[in-house]
Structure formats: structure tokens, C-alpha cells
Scaffold this active site. Structure first.
Site, mmCIF file in Angstrom:
data_model
loop_
_atom_site.group_PDB
_atom_site.id
_atom_site.type_symbol
_atom_site.label_atom_id
_atom_site.label_comp_id
_atom_site.label_asym_id
_atom_site.label_seq_id
_atom_site.Cartn_x
_atom_site.Cartn_y
_atom_site.Cartn_z
ATOM 1 N N ALA A 63 -4.920 -0.640 -3.642
ATOM 2 C CA ALA A 63 -6.142 -0.845 -4.405
ATOM 3 C C ALA A 63 -7.128 -1.558 -3.480
ATOM 4 C CB ALA A 63 -5.835 -1.689 -5.632
ATOM 5 N N GLY A 108 -1.159 -0.063 -4.404
ATOM 6 C CA GLY A 108 -1.547 1.052 -5.270
ATOM 7 C C GLY A 108 -1.234 2.414 -4.667
ATOM 8 N N GLU A 111 2.317 2.990 -5.379
ATOM 9 C CA GLU A 111 2.380 3.238 -6.832
ATOM 10 C C GLU A 111 1.889 4.639 -7.189
ATOM 11 O OE1 GLU A 111 0.187 -0.399 -7.436
ATOM 12 O OE2 GLU A 111 1.812 -1.252 -8.629
ATOM 13 N N GLU A 131 1.570 -7.038 -2.695
ATOM 14 C CA GLU A 131 0.688 -7.789 -3.598
ATOM 15 C C GLU A 131 0.954 -9.292 -3.632
ATOM 16 O OE1 GLU A 131 2.073 -4.892 -4.312
ATOM 17 O OE2 GLU A 131 0.631 -3.582 -5.300
HETATM 18 N N1 DAK Z 1 -8.710 -2.378 0.386
HETATM 19 C C1 DAK Z 1 -9.922 -2.352 0.951
HETATM 20 N N2 DAK Z 1 -10.142 -1.975 2.216
HETATM 21 C C2 DAK Z 1 -9.092 -1.626 2.934
HETATM 22 C C3 DAK Z 1 -7.779 -1.637 2.417
HETATM 23 C C4 DAK Z 1 -7.608 -2.027 1.062
HETATM 24 N N3 DAK Z 1 -6.424 -2.042 0.461
HETATM 25 N N4 DAK Z 1 -6.938 -1.249 3.387
HETATM 26 C C5 DAK Z 1 -7.689 -1.006 4.465
HETATM 27 N N5 DAK Z 1 -8.985 -1.229 4.206
HETATM 28 C C6 DAK Z 1 -10.131 -1.080 5.105
HETATM 29 C C7 DAK Z 1 -10.192 -2.257 6.077
HETATM 30 O O1 DAK Z 1 -10.829 -3.355 5.474
HETATM 31 C C8 DAK Z 1 -11.025 -1.643 7.192
HETATM 32 O O2 DAK Z 1 -12.378 -1.634 6.819
HETATM 33 P P1 DAK Z 1 -13.541 -2.087 7.878
HETATM 34 O O3 DAK Z 1 -13.173 -3.445 8.311
HETATM 35 O O4 DAK Z 1 -13.421 -1.065 8.978
HETATM 36 O O5 DAK Z 1 -14.795 -1.978 7.078
HETATM 37 C C9 DAK Z 1 -10.560 -0.204 7.222
HETATM 38 O O6 DAK Z 1 -9.966 0.040 5.937
HETATM 39 C C10 DAK Z 1 -9.507 0.058 8.284
HETATM 40 O O7 DAK Z 1 -8.460 -0.874 8.109
HETATM 41 P P2 DAK Z 1 -7.909 -1.811 9.274
HETATM 42 O O8 DAK Z 1 -8.969 -2.061 10.299
HETATM 43 O O9 DAK Z 1 -7.272 -2.987 8.638
HETATM 44 O O10 DAK Z 1 -6.824 -0.841 9.910
HETATM 45 P P3 DAK Z 1 -5.486 -1.259 10.674
HETATM 46 O O11 DAK Z 1 -4.945 0.001 11.239
HETATM 47 O O12 DAK Z 1 -5.728 -2.428 11.571
HETATM 48 O O13 DAK Z 1 -4.492 -1.770 9.509
HETATM 49 C C11 DAK Z 1 -3.405 -1.658 7.361
HETATM 50 C C12 DAK Z 1 -4.052 -0.864 8.535
HETATM 51 C C13 DAK Z 1 -3.079 -0.653 6.233
HETATM 52 C C14 DAK Z 1 -2.087 -2.299 7.827
HETATM 53 C C15 DAK Z 1 -4.377 -2.750 6.888
HETATM 54 O O14 DAK Z 1 -5.679 -2.135 6.627
HETATM 55 C C16 DAK Z 1 -3.945 -3.426 5.636
HETATM 56 O O15 DAK Z 1 -3.094 -4.292 5.664
HETATM 57 N N6 DAK Z 1 -4.592 -3.066 4.516
HETATM 58 C C17 DAK Z 1 -4.292 -3.675 3.238
HETATM 59 C C18 DAK Z 1 -2.973 -3.154 2.706
HETATM 60 C C19 DAK Z 1 -2.604 -3.817 1.417
HETATM 61 O O16 DAK Z 1 -2.382 -5.033 1.320
HETATM 62 N N7 DAK Z 1 -2.564 -3.016 0.371
HETATM 63 C C20 DAK Z 1 -2.222 -3.468 -0.954
HETATM 64 C C21 DAK Z 1 -3.479 -3.793 -1.677
HETATM 65 S S1 DAK Z 1 -3.108 -4.653 -3.174
HETATM 66 C C22 DAK Z 1 -3.726 -4.808 -10.394
HETATM 67 C C23 DAK Z 1 -4.169 -3.556 -10.067
HETATM 68 C C24 DAK Z 1 -3.819 -3.003 -8.871
HETATM 69 C C25 DAK Z 1 -3.051 -3.709 -7.996
HETATM 70 C C26 DAK Z 1 -2.606 -4.947 -8.315
HETATM 71 C C27 DAK Z 1 -2.916 -5.523 -9.521
HETATM 72 N N8 DAK Z 1 -4.138 -5.407 -11.619
HETATM 73 C C28 DAK Z 1 -5.424 -5.177 -12.090
HETATM 74 C C29 DAK Z 1 -3.268 -6.369 -12.249
HETATM 75 C C30 DAK Z 1 -2.808 -3.150 -6.707
HETATM 76 C C31 DAK Z 1 -2.869 -3.964 -5.641
HETATM 77 C C32 DAK Z 1 -2.892 -3.449 -4.314
HETATM 78 O O17 DAK Z 1 -2.791 -2.285 -4.046
#
Ligand code: DAK
Length: 258
Positions: A63, A108, A111, A131
Site C-alpha cells: 500500500a 498489500g 495480500e 507492516e
Molecule cells: N509506497 C509508496 N511508495 C513506494 C512504495 C510504497 N509501498 N514502495 C516503493 N515506493 C516508491 C519509493 O518511494 C520510490 O519513490 P521515489 O523516491 O523514486 O519518488 C520508488 O517507489 C522506488 O522505490 P525505491 O527507490 O525505494 O526502490 P529500491 O529498489 O531502493 O527499494 C523496495 C525497493 C521495495 C525494497 C523499497 O521501495 C521498499 O521497501 N518499499 C516499501 C515496501 C513496504 O514496506 N511495503 C509495505 C507497505 S505497508 C491497512 C491497509 C493496508 C495496509 C495496512 C493497513 N489499513 C488501512 C489498516 C497495507 C500496508 C502495506 O502494504
């Protein structure tokens, strides 16, 4: 469609999450677009869906963290409900779906893949529920679907540690059915989808419903669910054609989904 592309190849529909600048992260607009695509799928003609992400790096990196970072409790709940509603719609969609996971499937993204009927992935795929490291719980069904897919012990380990796993580990724990080199992934997904598409859609869909609904209840009830769905295939054109072809020692001409 803005962030979600849809194309058909024969009787297979391919849904591509297309927001490459953010590694296909899911914001509210992506979820709306996904719903619109799903609502528009031709349920008579299409026999299998493939869900994938654009590019060769990410399926869906979660997400959208930037969008979520400023949400109030009420906004977060509404966002969670929106995602849950669309993922559940995909899970119970009559047409089967294959997630072709072509890279990061985090939060997400993991998921979304678990809302499909099964998953195959590329060698560079990475799965995880990060998360708790962001101060939240999984919010699009991760606590429930991961536990059902890989068992509560493994799901708890993955969720509590927020540790990502690679494709080989995902295969080992049964989260994915097969791993392919990136360049072969879509071809293999399309091959699987074509095999599904060849079979009687009424029977495939009834099998999906029997498995999904049966897993929610105890065994006696589950068997009853199967009995009803088994019965529902009879007197259909496709049942007569499938069995007729066997008895007449010929190939099925065509299943017509009726
Ligand atoms: N959200 C927003 N932007 C994201 C993103 C994300 N999840 N993942 C990547 N990006 C963006 C980065 O910010 C970057 O943007 P710029 O800086 O270029 O503008 C671009 O994509 C490229 O990413 P990186 O530069 O970070 O690329 P790397 O190859 O260095 O790293 C990575 C790739 C996938 C390891 C890294 O981007 C990363 O760690 N991303 C976050 C992964 C993550 O933590 N995903 C889980 C998100 S939490 C709920 C509803 C839903 C959820 C929970 C609760 N409720 C309402 C209760 C769901 C939660 C989640 O999914």
C-alpha cells in the site's frame, strides 16, 4: 484506465497494476481502477485472469506509504475497507485468477497475490508483510490469508519479524506453486491460464466455489457444499458435451459455459 491495464488474449484476461514510478504501490486511485477493471470483465467469455505488475522489478510494493502516513484512524479504516472489499471481490470472483508475481510483493502486494487463486513467481520475487516495522498491522487481509495459506506458525513468524523472503523460500513454504526465470513468467502464466480456459467453465467455477466456501465451514457442511455444486453441473450443455465426448471416443468440441 489510469493505474490498471486490462487486455485479453483469447479467453484469458490480463490485469496489470501499472504505477511503475512507485513500484506499483496501491493508493486509493489504484484500488478504484482495479475495481473498475474487475467490474468490466466479461464473465461469459473470459475463463481465467492473470494479475501481474508492470515492469520487471515489482509486482506491487505494498500500500502507498506516503498516502497512508497522514491518515486519521477513520481514514485508515476506510482505506482498509476499500482494499479489503476489492481483494475479497477478486477472491470470490467466479473466474479463477493466477497471480504472476514479477518482483516485490510486499504488504498489500503480498495480500493482493494471496487474493488470487494461486501464485507463481519470477526468480527475483520477494514476498513479505513488513507492516509491523511501519507501526501498523497488515490491513488488506494479510493476517487471515497468509495464516490460511502457510499455517499460523509460519504466518506469525513472517508478520511479527517483518522479514521478507525470496522466491525459493516462498516455494518451500507453499506460498507460491512455481518459480520461473523472469522472462518466462508471463508465458508460463498464460500457459496455465490456457489450460484452465480449455476446461468446462461451469465446473471450474463450481470447483473454486466449493474449495473457497468449504474451507470456511466444518467437514460435514463442506461436503454438502460440494454435493450441491457437483449437482449444479448436471443438465448443463458442458456436462453433456464433456461426458458425451468421452463416451463417443472423441475430443470435446468446445465448452460453451452453459
Ligand atoms: N509506497 C509508496 N511508495 C513506494 C512504495 C510504497 N509501498 N514502495 C516503493 N515506493 C516508491 C519509493 O518511494 C520510490 O519513490 P521515489 O523516491 O523514486 O519518488 C520508488 O517507489 C522506488 O522505490 P525505491 O527507490 O525505494 O526502490 P529500491 O529498489 O531502493 O527499494 C523496495 C525497493 C521495495 C525494497 C523499497 O521501495 C521498499 O521497501 N518499499 C516499501 C515496501 C513496504 O514496506 N511495503 C509495505 C507497505 S505497508 C491497512 C491497509 C493496508 C495496509 C495496512 C493497513 N489499513 C488501512 C489498516 C497495507 C500496508 C502495506 O502494504
Amino acid at each position: 484506465m489510469g493505474f490498471v491495464k486490462y487486455e485479453t488474449k483469447g479467453q484469458v484476461g490480463i490485469i496489470t497494476i501499472d504505477r511503475p514510478k512507485a513500484l506499483n504501490a496501491l493508493n486509493s486511485q489504484v484500488l478504484d481502477d482495479l475495481k473498475e477493471v474487475l467490474d468490466g470483465v466479461d464473465q461469459q467469455e473470459i475463463r481465467c485472469l492473470i494479475v501481474t505488475g508492470s515492469g520487471d522489478k515489482s509486482f506491487v510494493a505494498g500500500a502507498d506509504i506516503a498516502a497512508m502516513s497522514t491518515m486519521s484512524q477513520a481514514e485508515a479504516e476506510a482505506f482498509g475497507k476499500k482494499g479489503n472489499d476489492i481483494f475479497r471481490a477478486l477472491e470470490v470472483f467466479p473466474i479463477p485468477s493466477i497471480a504472476a508475481v514479477n518482483g516485490f510483493a510486499l504488504g498489500g502486494g503480498c495480500e493482493l497475490s494471496m487474493s488470487c487463486d494461486f501464485r507463481i513467481c519470477s526468480e527475483n520475487a520477494v514476498f513479505g508483510q513488513p507492516e509491523v516495522g511501519l507501526g501498523i498491522t497488515p490491513g488488506f487481509g494479510g493476517t487471515q490469508r497468509l495464516a490460511r495459506l502457510v499455517g499460523p506458525g509460519m504466518a506469525k513468524q513472517l508478520i511479527y519479524t517483518a522479514k521478507n523472503i525470496k522466491a525459493d523460500e516462498a516455494l518451500r513454504i507453499g506460498l507460491v506453486n512455481a518459480v520461473f526465470p523472469q522472462e518466462q513468467l508471463m508465458e508460463e502464466a498464460e500457459k496455465l491460464a490456457a489450460k484452465i480456459a480449455k476446461n468446462a467453465p461451469i465446473a471450474v467455477r463450481a470447483s473454486k466455489k466449493a474449495i473457497n466456501d468449504g474451507l470456511q465451514v466444518e467437514m460435514d457442511k463442506a461436503i454438502e457444499i460440494e454435493e450441491k455444486l457437483f449437482g449444479s453441473c448436471f443438465e448443463s450443455y458442458d456436462q453433456k458435451e464433456g461426458m458425451g465426448a468421452f463416451l463417443e471416443k472423441r475430443k470435446v468440441e468446445k465448452f460453451l459455459n452453459r
